[in-house]
Scaffold this motif. Structure first.
Motif, PDB file in Angstrom:
ATOM      1  N   UNK A 249       0.873  -1.434   0.084  1.00 32.15           N
ATOM      2  CA  UNK A 249      -0.283  -0.097   0.103  1.00 32.15           C
ATOM      3  C   UNK A 249       0.848   1.506   0.176  1.00 32.15           C
ATOM      4  N   UNK A 250       2.322   1.221   0.850  1.00 32.13           N
ATOM      5  CA  UNK A 250       3.244   2.432   0.550  1.00 32.13           C
ATOM      6  C   UNK A 250       2.614   3.132   1.911  1.00 32.13           C
ATOM      7  N   UNK A 251       3.507   4.172   1.936  1.00 32.81           N
ATOM      8  CA  UNK A 251       3.487   4.577   3.538  1.00 32.81           C
ATOM      9  C   UNK A 251       1.574   5.311   3.722  1.00 32.81           C
ATOM     10  N   UNK A 252       2.036   5.445   4.956  1.00 36.41           N
ATOM     11  CA  UNK A 252       0.701   6.543   5.144  1.00 36.41           C
ATOM     12  C   UNK A 252       0.973   7.955   4.800  1.00 36.41           C
ATOM     13  N   UNK A 253       0.188   8.476   4.922  1.00 37.47           N
ATOM     14  CA  UNK A 253      -0.119  10.381   5.796  1.00 37.47           C
ATOM     15  C   UNK A 253       1.067  10.713   6.463  1.00 37.47           C
ATOM     16  N   UNK A 254       2.402  11.052   6.702  1.00 36.96           N
ATOM     17  CA  UNK A 254       3.149  11.593   7.804  1.00 36.96           C
ATOM     18  C   UNK A 254       2.343  12.542   8.920  1.00 36.96           C
ATOM     19  N   UNK A 255       2.592  11.967  10.035  1.00 35.02           N
ATOM     20  CA  UNK A 255       1.795  13.032  10.915  1.00 35.02           C
ATOM     21  C   UNK A 255       2.157  14.616  10.978  1.00 35.02           C
TER      22      UNK A 255
END
Length: 409
Positions: A249-255
């Motif tokens: 899925x790839x990286x999540x949105x960063x904080x």
């Protein structure tokens, strides 16, 4: 329409062994039919294939071609590939749904048979969304496909490890998996694979399109230009978005990072350590004291600091100006030195695990360099900053300036 007779819990654990042979399958679809194929594929064709020994690693929408569907399928051995494919394409699920699937596909023969250079994708802890999931990813996975001379997979892999992988990592976009054309014969000739090209392929992951664009327009642009001379044809970069049930899925949105520099607000005593000559082999360091006061601006979307530096040739002033881009979730930093009428080129970046890394392009004595700022060892009363230059696109770095901060107010 579901596939109740095959449960995800019944499938084998996914490991790197399921990537010893990987098909990169690129389908040209009939106009406007991509979502129809994805819905059918995710409902009927994932668990039914994996139950027979293959692994559907990823399914993607091509962001630059609305009529292309790209997916990755992995196997343990040539024999396992043959048996899994034969079982699926002669089996009940495919036979019942092939007419509907084929009605969406204009061409399914663009297939690269690959083998990993290294461990392949890291599948640790990955789980697939359930049938019926409609979650939409923001991530972008890029596939860089390099045509190389036949039989040169090992030589290009060595070049990649030595010259390319370090540059990708230094730019903040390391390769998440690397593959090369598999020299072994196609063990299931009923499904053709391309034999007209030998390819070297790597994948990178970005949390959103803007992050990928910034990489492509910045460090990626110069890097790809320099790569062309080593290829036998045009390099291809595919920008891919994972579908809802893609395993990868790839990286999540960063904080949100707008408060990352809150630690710096206030007054500080600063101990400087400065390399006398930069990128010249110098080992002579100069030390001096200074003072810094940092304030917020623009409602917290920026800050600036006033600096007094008691340098060896006399005191002078300087300022750092920082601006947070909420859309990109990153900071840009400019340095102004009162001794010169210009403003330094900006560096850009963010914090991860308590360390801030910010990289930009500049020139030193007429030659291009990369500049890196690093913030680390941050506490309520102390912090450390360093500056480093790279003359070789990030393969090597020379630290030329350190600052130790001690809070005084």
């Amino acid at each position: 329409m579901t596939c109740p007779d095959v449960l995800a819990a019944d499938l084998p654990a996914l490991t790197a062994q399921h990537q010893q042979i990987v098909e990169l399958r690129q389908y040209a679809l009939r106009k406007g039919r991509r979502d129809d194929l994805i819905a059918l594929f995710e409902d009927r064709f994932i668990e039914s294939q994996e139950a027979l020994g293959s692994t559907v690693l990823a399914t993607f929408r091509d962001l630059d071609n609305p009529d292309r569907f790209v997916w990755l399928r992995g196997f343990e051995t040539p024999r396992a590939r043959h048996d899994a494919l034969d079982g699926f394409y002669t089996g009940r699920v495919w036979q019942a749904n092939r007419t509907a699937a084929n009605a969406t596909i204009a061409d399914s023969d663009n297939v690269l048979q690959l083998t990993p250079v290294g461990p392949g994708f890291d599948l640790t802890g990955l789980t697939r969304a359930p049938v019926g999931s409609l979650a939409q990813s923001t991530a972008v996975i890029t596939a860089t496909i390099c045509p190389i001379a036949k039989g040169q997979q090992a030589a290009f892999a060595a070049r990649f490890a030595r010259d390319i992988a370090p540059l990708l990592a230094a730019a903040g976009a390391p390769a998440i998996a690397v593959f090369a054309s598999d020299p072994r014969p196609n063990s299931y000739p009923r499904l053709p694979v391309r034999e007209d090209v030998t390819a070297f392929v790597w994948f990178q992951a970005f949390p959103h399109e803007e992050a990928q664009r910034l990489y492509a327009d910045g460090p990626g642009a110069a890097f790809y230009r320099g790569l062309a001379e080593h290829l036998t044809g045009p390099l291809e970069i595919q920008r891919l978005r994972p579908t809802a049930r893609s395993l990868i899925q790839g990286p999540p949105l960063p904080a949100d990072g707008r408060k990352d520099f809150d630690f710096l607000i206030g007054s500080w005593r600063v101990r400087h350590r400065y390399l006398k000559a930069r990128l010249a082999g110098s080992t002579e360091w100069l030390s001096f004291e200074g003072w810094c006061q940092c304030r917020k601006t623009m409602g917290g979307l920026g800050n600036f600091d006033d600096n007094l530096l008691n340098g060896p040739r006399g005191a002078y002033g300087a300022s750092a100006v920082r601006r947070f881009d909420a859309a990109l979730n990153r900071w840009s930093i400019w340095w102004l030195d009162a001794r010169y009428p210009t403003i330094d080129a900006p560096v850009h970046g963010s914090f991860e695990d308590g360390v801030g890394t910010f990289i930009g392009e500049d020139r030193l004595d007429g030659r291009p360099i990369l500049v890196r700022f690093t913030w680390s060892n941050i506490t309520a009363t102390t912090a450390q900053w360093s500056q480093a230059f790279s003359p070789d696109g990030g393969q090597t770095w020379e630290v030329n300036w350190d600052m130790d901060f001690e809070r005084i107010g």
